[in-house]
Scaffold this motif. Structure first.
Motif, PDB file in Angstrom:
ATOM      1  N   PRO A  33       0.694  -1.314   0.024  1.00  0.00           N
ATOM      2  CA  PRO A  33       0.000  -0.254  -0.198  1.00  0.00           C
ATOM      3  C   PRO A  33       0.768   1.302   0.090  1.00  0.00           C
ATOM      4  O   PRO A  33       1.771   1.335   0.790  1.00  0.00           O
ATOM      5  CB  PRO A  33      -0.728  -0.150   1.329  1.00  0.00           C
ATOM      6  CG  PRO A  33      -1.011  -1.604   1.418  1.00  0.00           C
ATOM      7  CD  PRO A  33       0.343  -2.050   1.085  1.00  0.00           C
ATOM      8  N   GLY A  34       0.602   2.162  -0.741  1.00  0.00           N
ATOM      9  CA  GLY A  34       1.306   3.481  -1.093  1.00  0.00           C
ATOM     10  C   GLY A  34       2.588   3.526  -2.077  1.00  0.00           C
ATOM     11  O   GLY A  34       2.927   4.250  -2.385  1.00  0.00           O
ATOM     12  N   GLN A  59      -6.640   1.880 -15.465  1.00  0.00           N
ATOM     13  CA  GLN A  59      -8.055   2.203 -15.018  1.00  0.00           C
ATOM     14  C   GLN A  59      -8.820   1.057 -14.693  1.00  0.00           C
ATOM     15  O   GLN A  59      -9.612   1.091 -13.738  1.00  0.00           O
ATOM     16  CB  GLN A  59      -8.714   2.680 -16.451  1.00  0.00           C
ATOM     17  CG  GLN A  59      -9.997   3.200 -16.203  1.00  0.00           C
ATOM     18  CD  GLN A  59     -10.585   3.695 -17.743  1.00  0.00           C
ATOM     19  OE1 GLN A  59      -9.871   3.954 -18.334  1.00  0.00           O
ATOM     20  NE2 GLN A  59     -11.948   4.046 -17.622  1.00  0.00           N
ATOM     21  N   GLN A  60      -8.537  -0.101 -15.262  1.00  0.00           N
ATOM     22  CA  GLN A  60      -9.073  -1.395 -14.821  1.00  0.00           C
ATOM     23  C   GLN A  60      -8.783  -1.668 -13.448  1.00  0.00           C
ATOM     24  O   GLN A  60      -9.592  -2.120 -12.352  1.00  0.00           O
ATOM     25  CB  GLN A  60      -8.791  -2.457 -15.754  1.00  0.00           C
ATOM     26  CG  GLN A  60      -9.344  -2.597 -16.945  1.00  0.00           C
ATOM     27  CD  GLN A  60      -8.831  -3.537 -17.927  1.00  0.00           C
ATOM     28  OE1 GLN A  60      -7.824  -4.226 -17.540  1.00  0.00           O
ATOM     29  NE2 GLN A  60      -9.477  -3.952 -19.064  1.00  0.00           N
ATOM     30  N   LEU A  66      -7.937  -1.316  -6.614  1.00  0.00           N
ATOM     31  CA  LEU A  66      -6.658  -1.841  -6.067  1.00  0.00           C
ATOM     32  C   LEU A  66      -5.668  -0.600  -6.183  1.00  0.00           C
ATOM     33  O   LEU A  66      -4.631  -0.703  -5.185  1.00  0.00           O
ATOM     34  CB  LEU A  66      -5.966  -3.093  -7.238  1.00  0.00           C
ATOM     35  CG  LEU A  66      -6.949  -4.390  -7.154  1.00  0.00           C
ATOM     36  CD1 LEU A  66      -6.356  -5.351  -8.218  1.00  0.00           C
ATOM     37  CD2 LEU A  66      -6.828  -4.803  -5.793  1.00  0.00           C
ATOM     38  N   VAL A  67      -5.814   0.365  -6.928  1.00  0.00           N
ATOM     39  CA  VAL A  67      -4.875   1.584  -6.953  1.00  0.00           C
ATOM     40  C   VAL A  67      -5.801   2.612  -7.081  1.00  0.00           C
ATOM     41  O   VAL A  67      -6.918   2.551  -7.361  1.00  0.00           O
ATOM     42  CB  VAL A  67      -3.999   1.503  -8.233  1.00  0.00           C
ATOM     43  CG1 VAL A  67      -3.343   0.111  -8.362  1.00  0.00           C
ATOM     44  CG2 VAL A  67      -4.810   1.504  -9.543  1.00  0.00           C
ATOM     45  N   TYR A  76      -0.853   4.766  -7.571  1.00  0.00           N
ATOM     46  CA  TYR A  76      -0.288   4.404  -6.290  1.00  0.00           C
ATOM     47  C   TYR A  76      -1.322   2.978  -5.808  1.00  0.00           C
ATOM     48  O   TYR A  76      -2.474   3.180  -5.969  1.00  0.00           O
ATOM     49  CB  TYR A  76      -0.461   5.354  -5.122  1.00  0.00           C
ATOM     50  CG  TYR A  76       0.581   6.438  -5.336  1.00  0.00           C
ATOM     51  CD1 TYR A  76       0.196   7.600  -6.133  1.00  0.00           C
ATOM     52  CD2 TYR A  76       1.794   6.407  -4.554  1.00  0.00           C
ATOM     53  CE1 TYR A  76       1.269   8.461  -6.282  1.00  0.00           C
ATOM     54  CE2 TYR A  76       2.719   7.238  -4.832  1.00  0.00           C
ATOM     55  CZ  TYR A  76       2.658   8.431  -5.589  1.00  0.00           C
ATOM     56  OH  TYR A  76       3.417   9.431  -5.877  1.00  0.00           O
ATOM     57  N   VAL A  77      -0.682   2.158  -4.963  1.00  0.00           N
ATOM     58  CA  VAL A  77      -1.253   0.811  -4.501  1.00  0.00           C
ATOM     59  C   VAL A  77      -2.284   1.576  -3.453  1.00  0.00           C
ATOM     60  O   VAL A  77      -1.673   2.146  -2.417  1.00  0.00           O
ATOM     61  CB  VAL A  77      -0.368  -0.237  -3.951  1.00  0.00           C
ATOM     62  CG1 VAL A  77      -1.402  -1.295  -3.506  1.00  0.00           C
ATOM     63  CG2 VAL A  77       0.521  -0.621  -5.068  1.00  0.00           C
ATOM     64  N   LYS A  78      -3.503   1.183  -3.457  1.00  0.00           N
ATOM     65  CA  LYS A  78      -4.586   1.657  -2.456  1.00  0.00           C
ATOM     66  C   LYS A  78      -4.585   1.023  -1.281  1.00  0.00           C
ATOM     67  O   LYS A  78      -4.305  -0.012  -1.094  1.00  0.00           O
ATOM     68  CB  LYS A  78      -5.958   1.593  -3.122  1.00  0.00           C
ATOM     69  CG  LYS A  78      -7.096   2.392  -2.282  1.00  0.00           C
ATOM     70  CD  LYS A  78      -8.385   2.240  -3.293  1.00  0.00           C
ATOM     71  CE  LYS A  78      -9.541   2.925  -2.414  1.00  0.00           C
ATOM     72  NZ  LYS A  78     -10.640   3.149  -3.040  1.00  0.00           N
ATOM     73  N   THR A  79      -4.549   1.991  -0.221  1.00  0.00           N
ATOM     74  CA  THR A  79      -4.544   1.170   1.340  1.00  0.00           C
ATOM     75  C   THR A  79      -6.133   0.525   1.387  1.00  0.00           C
ATOM     76  O   THR A  79      -6.975   1.355   1.240  1.00  0.00           O
ATOM     77  CB  THR A  79      -4.258   2.216   2.394  1.00  0.00           C
ATOM     78  OG1 THR A  79      -2.940   2.638   2.075  1.00  0.00           O
ATOM     79  CG2 THR A  79      -4.342   1.598   3.875  1.00  0.00           C
TER      80      THR A  79
END
Length: 329
Positions: A33-34, A59-60, A66-67, A76-79
């Motif tokens: 994440p982040g 976009q997918q 997920l991001v 960024y990778v989503k928390t």
């Protein structure tokens, strides 16, 4: 860190190959994440894909939860959920003086905000009661099409947590949760977004689990001689699909790859007859060995069988224990 590789001669669309490779990196926490993902220009250089294709993949990933895109900064990778780097439990102050200091500091801050001792006590008790209720029932959820992955998670959690764990198909989760007022839902990051959309309106928490990154197994596969017949066995069809994509991206047509679900006796026997090396998940390993023993007299040299590590990462297990109040005393 994975090296993203796209096989242009594969029947699998290039965008699907890239999507699954990035999703695997996120689910296995190689992209935590982040973490900032490579720019479309960088990925285009690495993979040879057009930047528009990469933009559509991003976009997918964003639509899948997920991001997230931050204007002027990047992807960024989503928390997800209530994950955090450290979690607090409720140990005895004498045994854990640092915990005592933390409680005192928290208490002071709440009192400075104007709360009374009685109000602080009520807040702490409510939080503890909620934790106890959440720990009373643990539900593992995955889509019906891949209950094998759920069974793998269930087996590993029951062994690690030493408490009953229930497997619920994602399609039935809403109905099951409607009958309970408490509990904790756990799932891999692959399915977190869907599970949270169901559980969140009911005030039931969902905890994402990080899967094992299979770095050791991928290193072994990378060093296999050309034209080796490699067998992959799992109780999960979804794991097999991801494994096939990752192995194909790593070795292309250099290997003869055969896969089988452990429950398919016909395919499993065919696999153990042909494969020189077999990689199996822990749940399937006994069935693979049994299948080899059954045909031992018919083969000259038995295949080399490798049992992979647990599907769920050790750190994820430890964090879940803390969330459920099952930390070591």
């Amino acid at each position: 860190m994975l090296q993203f590789q796209i096989q242009s001669d594969s029947d699998i669309p290039s965008s699907k190959q890239l999507f699954d490779q990035i999703r695997f990196s996120i689910a296995s926490r190689q992209y935590p994440p982040g973490h900032r993902l490579p720019s479309t220009r960088q990925l285009a250089t690495i993979t040879g894909l057009h930047r528009n294709t990469i933009s559509k993949v991003y976009q997918q990933l964003e639509e899948a939860g997920l991001v997230e895109s931050i204007a002027g900064s990047g992807i960024y990778v989503k928390t997800q959920g209530n994950e955090r780097e450290t979690l607090s439990g409720s140990p005895l102050f004498v045994q854990y003086p640092e915990a005592s200091q933390l409680v005192q500091k928290s208490l002071d801050e709440l009192l400075w905000q104007g709360l009374t001792i009685s109000q602080v006590k009520e807040l702490f008790l409510a939080a503890l009661d909620w934790r106890l209720l959440c720990s009373a029932q643990v539900l593992v959820t995955v889509p019906t099409k891949d209950l094998g992955a759920g069974e793998l998670i269930l087996q590993e959690l029951e062994k690690a947590l030493a408490i009953p764990v229930q497997l619920v198909p994602l399609e039935e989760l809403a109905k099951v949760l409607a009958k309970t007022k408490s509990g904790t839902v756990v799932t891999s990051r692959y399915f977190f977004t869907e599970a949270e959309s169901i559980a969140s309106p009911l005030s039931i928490r969902v905890i994402p689990l990080n899967i094992y990154d299979y770095s050791q197994e991928l290193a072994i596969i990378k060093d296999l001689p050309l034209d080796t017949c490699l067998g992959i066995v799992s109780i999960s069809s979804g794991i097999l699909t991801v494994a096939e994509i990752l192995i194909h991206s790593l070795r292309g047509d250099d290997l003869l790859l055969i896969s089988a679900q452990a429950s398919d006796n016909v395919k499993l026997r065919r696999l153990v007859r042909s494969a020189q090396t077999i990689i199996s998940d822990p749940a399937s390993y006994p069935l693979v060995k049994q299948a080899i023993r059954a045909i031992r007299d018919d083969i000259i040299r038995p295949p080399h069988v490798i049992c992979s590590e647990n599907y769920i990462g050790d750190k994820s297990i430890q964090l879940l224990k803390l969330e459920l109040g099952l930390g070591e005393e």
